[in-house]
Motif scaffolding. Structure first.
Motif, mmCIF file in Angstrom:
data_model
loop_
_atom_site.group_PDB
_atom_site.id
_atom_site.type_symbol
_atom_site.label_atom_id
_atom_site.label_comp_id
_atom_site.label_asym_id
_atom_site.label_seq_id
_atom_site.Cartn_x
_atom_site.Cartn_y
_atom_site.Cartn_z
ATOM 1 N N TYR A 267 63.146 136.082 0.009
ATOM 2 C CA TYR A 267 64.310 135.807 -0.813
ATOM 3 C C TYR A 267 65.596 136.270 -0.125
ATOM 4 N N SER B 243 66.363 134.156 2.827
ATOM 5 C CA SER B 243 66.882 132.845 2.423
ATOM 6 C C SER B 243 68.356 132.941 2.045
ATOM 7 N N GLU B 244 68.697 134.010 1.331
ATOM 8 C CA GLU B 244 70.108 134.196 0.962
ATOM 9 C C GLU B 244 70.988 134.306 2.201
ATOM 10 N N SER C 98 70.346 132.651 4.835
ATOM 11 C CA SER C 98 70.156 131.363 5.539
ATOM 12 C C SER C 98 69.484 131.518 6.892
ATOM 13 N N PRO D 149 67.200 130.648 9.584
ATOM 14 C CA PRO D 149 66.472 129.386 9.776
ATOM 15 C C PRO D 149 64.954 129.525 9.737
ATOM 16 N N VAL E 125 63.819 130.143 6.082
ATOM 17 C CA VAL E 125 64.109 129.000 5.209
ATOM 18 C C VAL E 125 63.180 127.827 5.541
ATOM 19 N N MET E 126 63.022 127.548 6.830
ATOM 20 C CA MET E 126 62.143 126.440 7.234
ATOM 21 C C MET E 126 60.709 126.705 6.779
ATOM 22 N N LEU F 6 59.716 128.441 4.192
ATOM 23 C CA LEU F 6 59.643 128.177 2.749
ATOM 24 C C LEU F 6 59.614 126.675 2.490
ATOM 25 N N ASN F 7 60.502 125.958 3.174
ATOM 26 C CA ASN F 7 60.560 124.498 3.006
ATOM 27 C C ASN F 7 59.207 123.851 3.310
ATOM 28 N N ARG F 8 58.582 124.303 4.378
ATOM 29 C CA ARG F 8 57.383 123.614 4.857
ATOM 30 C C ARG F 8 56.101 124.062 4.173
ATOM 31 N N ASN G 150 60.695 123.145 -1.047
ATOM 32 C CA ASN G 150 62.095 123.178 -0.600
ATOM 33 C C ASN G 150 63.041 123.375 -1.794
ATOM 34 N N GLN G 151 62.462 123.607 -2.974
ATOM 35 C CA GLN G 151 63.300 123.862 -4.149
ATOM 36 C C GLN G 151 63.300 125.354 -4.476
ATOM 37 N N LYS G 152 64.458 125.947 -4.409
ATOM 38 C CA LYS G 152 64.601 127.379 -4.633
ATOM 39 C C LYS G 152 64.015 127.787 -5.984
ATOM 40 N N THR H 119 67.029 123.523 -1.387
ATOM 41 C CA THR H 119 68.017 124.319 -2.119
ATOM 42 C C THR H 119 67.915 125.806 -1.763
ATOM 43 N N TRP H 120 67.047 126.147 -0.801
ATOM 44 C CA TRP H 120 67.034 127.505 -0.264
ATOM 45 C C TRP H 120 68.256 127.666 0.642
#
Ligand SMILES: [Zn+2]
Ligand SMILES: [Zn+2]
Lengths: 302, 105
Positions: A24, A27-28, A30, A32, A35-36, A38-40, A44-46, B22-23
């Motif tokens: 968390y 991610s705050e 940013s 990379p 964040v990537m 988490l996305n993968r 990808n939705q917080k 949205t992260w």
């Protein structure tokens, strides 16, 4: 301990609240890599920290099965799932471009392969793991004489059969993502427990494992009929290379993953193995994209 | 949504202008507009993509850009006035354009 798949920070085992907080915060900021990741691997939705903790719990839940079951499942999702990896799609009936992209980037991969497996041998005192790696290094790189060439030699011969000179292949430097992946695997081998390195490297051999269809894969690494004697889609040297992997990797990855199961239980390392395996398949994903990109960059007549 | 504002470059996402995530919380400029990205890699990707599209089409500016897909490949539809063009794009993990193929109309 468990660790962050993106930066290897250590966390207490079985408690995903600190790991969720860590992701968390990253991610705050940013970051990379986080964040990537988490996305993968999550979404990808917080979501809230509490929901993220639950999501991590679900992601890493072994459901009382050996860690290799979980690895197979994650691998299938990533490479053979609803959206199979583009390289796997291209390899079903491969073009010359796809195969030459494979040859050029993969020579670098195989050189790293030997380094990674050597680290495993350097770090382990388990005879079965050492013997396994010795055999594997010979299969991949050393070969067993003229009747049983190494994968590396078969790869180069495939390239030659497609009209590319050996010197040209050997002198081509890797694309950035191949290099980044190689650095990543080198880092894993240097810094992680040897059982994690085994999972990170030999877990990748699942790519050619025919038994993945039993774990939900909807297609093979390539369409098996291209190996048929009567099929002329690909050169003989290509068949020889692909056949080797196809016949060897199923047995290989199974044997290695059995060792991963055995020793991750003995050393209570399953969570570290999971985190490292996810980093490894993420590197592998980009690396396979680089093979395709290399093929596209070649100056060939279509 | 970006609609309603006078964006020079419109994209079709609520989250990150490239991947929809949205992260993260990264704001970067593209064509003079501040836009939300999940991280600096996605910002760099869009920056490189805009350059590449301009180079390939000869357009001086892009009015609208729709991006769909994943890092396995993104379909990009670009518009400038009455003109439009589509591309299939992949980025490497450093944010550089790795493959860039113009799609037939
Ligand atoms: Zn981390
Ligand atoms: Zn993004």
């Amino acid at each position: 301990m468990t660790k962050c798949s993106a930066c290897s920070s250590k966390f207490p085992r079985g408690d995903y609240a600190p790991l969720a907080t860590h992701y968390y915060i990253q991610s705050e900021q940013s970051d990379p890599a986080h964040v990537m990741w988490l996305n993968r691997f999550v979404t990808n939705q917080k979501m809230s920290q509490q929901d993220l903790e639950r999501a991590l719990h679900r992601l890493f839940d072994l459901k009382d099965k050996p860690v290799s079951d979980w690895m197979r499942k994650k691998f299938v999702e990533r490479f053979f799932g609803v959206r199979p990896h583009p390289f796997v799609l291209a390899l079903q009936h491969p073009s010359k471009r796809t195969l030459l992209g494979y040859v050029i980037e993969h020579q670098h991969f195989l050189r790293q392969w030997v380094r990674s497996c050597s680290y495993i041998m350097a770090k382990t005192d388990k005879t079965d793991a050492t013997l396994y790696e010795l055999d594997n290094i010979n299969t991949e790189f050393g070969g067993f004489g003229p009747d049983k060439l190494s994968h590396y030699e078969l790869l180069l011969r495939m390239g030659e059969s497609l009209g590319m000179d050996r010197q040209e292949i050997l002198s081509t430097t890797p694309l950035p993502d191949t290099e980044k992946a190689i650095d990543g695997w080198d880092d894993i081998a240097k810094k992680s427990h040897w059982v994690e390195t085994m999972a990170a490297m030999h877990g990748l051999e699942l790519i050619a494992d025919r038994t993945l269809v039993d774990s939900g894969a909807t297609l093979h690494y390539f369409e098996p009929s291209i190996l048929d004697k009567s099929n002329n889609e690909v050169t003989e040297a290509t068949k020889n290379f692909l056949r080797e992997g196809y016949e060897a990797d199923a047995g290989h990855s199974k044997e290695a993953l059995d060792l991963v199961d055995k020793y991750s239980a003995e050393y209570s390392l399953a969570e570290d193995v999971q985190a490292t395996f996810l980093s490894s398949i993420d590197l592998f994903y980009s690396y396979l994209m680089a093979r395709l990109a290399r093929g596209e960059k070649l100056d060939l007549e279509d | 949504m970006l609609a309603g504002k006078n964006w020079i470059l419109k994209t079709n996402f609520q989250g990150c202008a490239v991947c929809g995530s949205t992260w993260g919380n990264y704001w970067g400029e593209i064509e003079g507009e501040r836009m939300f990205f999940c991280c600096k890699i996605c910002h760099l990707e869009l920056h490189n993509l805009v350059l590449k599209i301009k180079q390939s089409t000869g357009w001086e500016k892009i009015d609208e850009l729709n991006i769909e897909g994943s890092y396995a490949g993104r379909n990009c539809l670009a518009r400038a006035g009455e003109k439009s063009a589509s591309f299939l794009v992949t980025f490497d993990s450093l944010g550089e354009v790795q493959t860039f193929n113009k799609l037939p109309k």
